[in-house]
Design a protein around this motif. Structure first.
Motif, PDB file in Angstrom:
ATOM      1  N   SER A  70       0.832  -1.193   0.000  1.00 54.57           N
ATOM      2  CA  SER A  70       0.000   0.000   0.000  1.00 54.57           C
ATOM      3  C   SER A  70       0.872   1.250   0.000  1.00 54.57           C
ATOM      4  O   SER A  70       1.926   1.302   0.647  1.00 54.57           O
ATOM      5  CB  SER A  70      -0.923  -0.003   1.221  1.00 54.57           C
ATOM      6  N   LEU A  71       0.413   2.261  -0.749  1.00 54.96           N
ATOM      7  CA  LEU A  71       1.123   3.526  -0.844  1.00 54.96           C
ATOM      8  C   LEU A  71       0.438   4.570   0.024  1.00 54.96           C
ATOM      9  O   LEU A  71      -0.737   4.445   0.377  1.00 54.96           O
ATOM     10  CB  LEU A  71       1.170   4.010  -2.297  1.00 54.96           C
ATOM     11  N   SER A  72       1.177   5.624   0.334  1.00 56.82           N
ATOM     12  CA  SER A  72       0.580   6.737   1.074  1.00 56.82           C
ATOM     13  C   SER A  72      -0.265   7.620   0.178  1.00 56.82           C
ATOM     14  O   SER A  72      -0.952   8.515   0.666  1.00 56.82           O
ATOM     15  CB  SER A  72       1.686   7.578   1.728  1.00 56.82           C
ATOM     16  N   ILE A  73      -0.237   7.384  -1.121  1.00 55.63           N
ATOM     17  CA  ILE A  73      -1.037   8.128  -2.093  1.00 55.63           C
ATOM     18  C   ILE A  73      -2.301   7.317  -2.348  1.00 55.63           C
ATOM     19  O   ILE A  73      -2.310   6.376  -3.145  1.00 55.63           O
ATOM     20  CB  ILE A  73      -0.255   8.365  -3.393  1.00 55.63           C
ATOM     21  N   SER A  74      -3.389   7.666  -1.677  1.00 52.30           N
ATOM     22  CA  SER A  74      -4.610   6.857  -1.732  1.00 52.30           C
ATOM     23  C   SER A  74      -5.246   6.866  -3.121  1.00 52.30           C
ATOM     24  O   SER A  74      -5.831   5.855  -3.541  1.00 52.30           O
ATOM     25  CB  SER A  74      -5.615   7.355  -0.687  1.00 52.30           C
ATOM     26  N   GLU A  75      -5.154   7.971  -3.853  1.00 49.62           N
ATOM     27  CA  GLU A  75      -5.739   8.020  -5.191  1.00 49.62           C
ATOM     28  C   GLU A  75      -5.027   7.048  -6.140  1.00 49.62           C
ATOM     29  O   GLU A  75      -5.665   6.425  -6.988  1.00 49.62           O
ATOM     30  CB  GLU A  75      -5.661   9.441  -5.748  1.00 49.62           C
ATOM     31  N   PHE A  76      -3.728   6.906  -5.992  1.00 49.54           N
ATOM     32  CA  PHE A  76      -2.991   5.963  -6.818  1.00 49.54           C
ATOM     33  C   PHE A  76      -3.288   4.530  -6.383  1.00 49.54           C
ATOM     34  O   PHE A  76      -3.332   3.614  -7.215  1.00 49.54           O
ATOM     35  CB  PHE A  76      -1.504   6.262  -6.750  1.00 49.54           C
ATOM     36  N   ASN A  77      -3.473   4.320  -5.090  1.00 47.26           N
ATOM     37  CA  ASN A  77      -3.890   3.005  -4.608  1.00 47.26           C
ATOM     38  C   ASN A  77      -5.223   2.594  -5.217  1.00 47.26           C
ATOM     39  O   ASN A  77      -5.441   1.430  -5.559  1.00 47.26           O
ATOM     40  CB  ASN A  77      -4.007   3.004  -3.076  1.00 47.26           C
ATOM     41  N   ARG A  78      -6.137   3.549  -5.338  1.00 47.11           N
ATOM     42  CA  ARG A  78      -7.456   3.266  -5.911  1.00 47.11           C
ATOM     43  C   ARG A  78      -7.328   2.771  -7.357  1.00 47.11           C
ATOM     44  O   ARG A  78      -7.995   1.812  -7.749  1.00 47.11           O
ATOM     45  CB  ARG A  78      -8.315   4.532  -5.862  1.00 47.11           C
ATOM     46  N   VAL A  79      -6.474   3.429  -8.138  1.00 44.55           N
ATOM     47  CA  VAL A  79      -6.314   3.040  -9.536  1.00 44.55           C
ATOM     48  C   VAL A  79      -5.686   1.655  -9.651  1.00 44.55           C
ATOM     49  O   VAL A  79      -6.059   0.849 -10.507  1.00 44.55           O
ATOM     50  CB  VAL A  79      -5.473   4.088 -10.284  1.00 44.55           C
ATOM     51  N   LEU A  80      -4.724   1.353  -8.779  1.00 45.07           N
ATOM     52  CA  LEU A  80      -4.044   0.064  -8.826  1.00 45.07           C
ATOM     53  C   LEU A  80      -4.881  -1.068  -8.256  1.00 45.07           C
ATOM     54  O   LEU A  80      -4.506  -2.235  -8.398  1.00 45.07           O
ATOM     55  CB  LEU A  80      -2.716   0.146  -8.067  1.00 45.07           C
TER      56      LEU A  80
END
Length: 462
Positions: A70-80
């Motif tokens: 998991s990344l600290s960038i939640s929007e990028f987590n959503r896409v992945l």
């Protein structure tokens, strides 16, 4: 022994042909076929095939849960789809200068801060230039290693020594294999480099991001076979005049392809947009003629988008139809329904429809909002500013139900909308603080939405 043969390969999509063609049958591009020499080994005819990996019965295999990083960038987590899958090869495409390198540098810093070793390979910048961008973004750089190298063999040798958790290749068009005669960025170089990176990622368990530029048509430059090699394909989109950027997934072997991440470009880098609906409606004015609001689903997230329309008496013999951010054919259909079922004389009107905020409205749920915007501009009467319109329009003027209606209404209620025009056949419960008004036809919806209408029986189309 080896046997060579000459073929013609499309430099745009990678299609092979035994003869030269002026136009590629696959990508429809002109003058893209180039002559190549293909060398293939000749083996014994009766020699059995060597089994590298034995076949295993499905019932005997044990299922394993892959832990995402998991990344600290939640929007990028959503896409992945929830995070980075170990051993995956991911492709991020976008126009030059849109912010791909900035985003991946922030992703690399996020993994490095969590204790993972990251290698950032750049074939376009030297480490000093990357350091300047890192300082601007506030990235310290612990655990983040930089390489300015384009030889893929040297890159893989260094990666085998460092054993990182994440690798960023910026970009795939700049790396090359010395054993291939083609120049960097050629079809053979791009394809073989991606295959080598995929094999290394699967065997080492490390995740690899590669970037690629896009053509003027919006497709990833180079052979389309690159999209079939990787596990995840993402596009970085955005208007040059706008500060907002969208990361859209079009292929994901480990998650949904309907999710979209929304960012804002600032001096400190790409910042996540926590409330995109409010951003898209921030410049909307009350009682604006030719404006209506609808709710669309980008993955699992509802977004409120303003639809604007302008009708004007044409100065030419043939009226113009322009659609920005909405489907052109559906716009023509809606205009035809308004002309036929509501007696609007749109045959002499230029019609321009625009979806604000850079969002593209592909689903039919926005049909009613488009119709209200066109009717509002034609009658020069504003739509009630506290009304949201949801519904698909049929050819007879009826309104059809749409999925996930309650989720859309909840988002509208959260942003202060008081009324919602929905199809009469929709099965939804009352949402707090919003009045649900079921309508059966687009004519009924237009009568209820226009602020200038005094009674429901008044004919506003004469």
């Amino acid at each position: 022994m080896e046997k060579s043969r000459r073929v013609y390969v499309c430099s745009n999509c990678g299609r092979e042909s035994l003869k030269w063609l002026g136009r590629c049958p696959a990508c429809q591009e002109w003058n893209t076929f180039e002559e190549k020499t293909v060398v293939s080994p000749i083996g014994r005819k009766n020699e059995p095939a060597r089994v590298i990996s034995p076949a295993a019965e499905l019932s005997s295999l044990q299922a394993s849960e892959t832990t995402r990083r998991s990344l600290s960038i939640s929007e990028f987590n959503r896409v992945l789809g929830g995070g980075i899958v170990p051993g995956s090869l991911m492709l991020l495409g976008g126009e030059p200068g849109i912010g791909k390198s900035t985003l991946l540098l922030q992703v690399a810093a996020s993994v490095a801060q969590s204790g993972g070793k990251v290698v950032y390979v750049s074939g376009e910048e030297n480490p000093a230039q990357i350091k300047m961008r890192a300082q601007r973004l506030g990235i310290s750089g612990e655990g983040l290693f930089l390489m300015a190298e384009t030889d893929l063999n040297a890159i893989l040798a260094q990666l085998s020594v460092l054993c990182p958790l994440l690798v960023v290749i910026d970009s795939i068009q700049t790396v090359f294999l010395p054993e291939l005669e083609a120049a960097p960025g050629a079809i053979n170089q791009v394809r073989e480099s991606a295959l080598r990176l995929m094999q290394w990622a699967k065997s080492s368990g490390a995740s690899v991001f590669i970037t690629a530029h896009v053509t003027k048509e919006g497709n990833i430059a180079g052979p389309r076979i690159l999209e079939h090699i990787v596990d995840v394909v993402m596009y970085f989109e955005g208007e040059s005049q706008s500060a907002y950027r969208l990361v859209r997934s079009v292929k994901n072997r480990f998650g949904s392809t309907n999710e979209v991440g929304i960012f804002e470009m600032k001096s400190e880098g790409l910042v996540e947009v926590a409330n995109p609906s409010q951003i898209f409606l921030s410049n909307r004015q009350a009682n604006t003629v030719g404006s209506a609001v609808t709710a669309v689903l980008e993955g699992s997230r509802p977004l409120l988008v303003e639809v604007q329309a302008l009708t004007n008496t044409t100065s030419f013999g043939q009226p113009r139809r322009t659609a920005n951010g909405v489907d052109f054919n559906r716009t023509l259909m809606i205009a035809a329904v308004l002309s036929k079922r509501l007696s609007m004389r749109l045959g002499t009107q230029d019609i321009i429809v625009n979806a604000t905020g850079g969002i593209r409205l592909d689903e039919p749920a926005a049909d009613l909002a488009i119709a209200l915007a066109i009717a509002s501009s034609y009658r020069d009467t504003g739509v009630c500013p506290e009304t949201i319109a949801l519904g698909e329009i049929g050819l007879s003027g009826e309104l059809r139900t749409i999925p996930h209606l309650e989720r859309r209404l909840s988002e509208a209620s959260r942003l202060g909308f008081k009324r919602a025009l929905v199809p009469a056949g929709a099965n939804c419960h009352n949402v707090h603080n919003i009045q649900i008004i079921p309508v059966s036809t687009v004519k009924e919806a237009v009568k209820l939405a226009l602020t200038g209408v005094k009674t429901e029986t008044e004919d506003v189309f004469e």
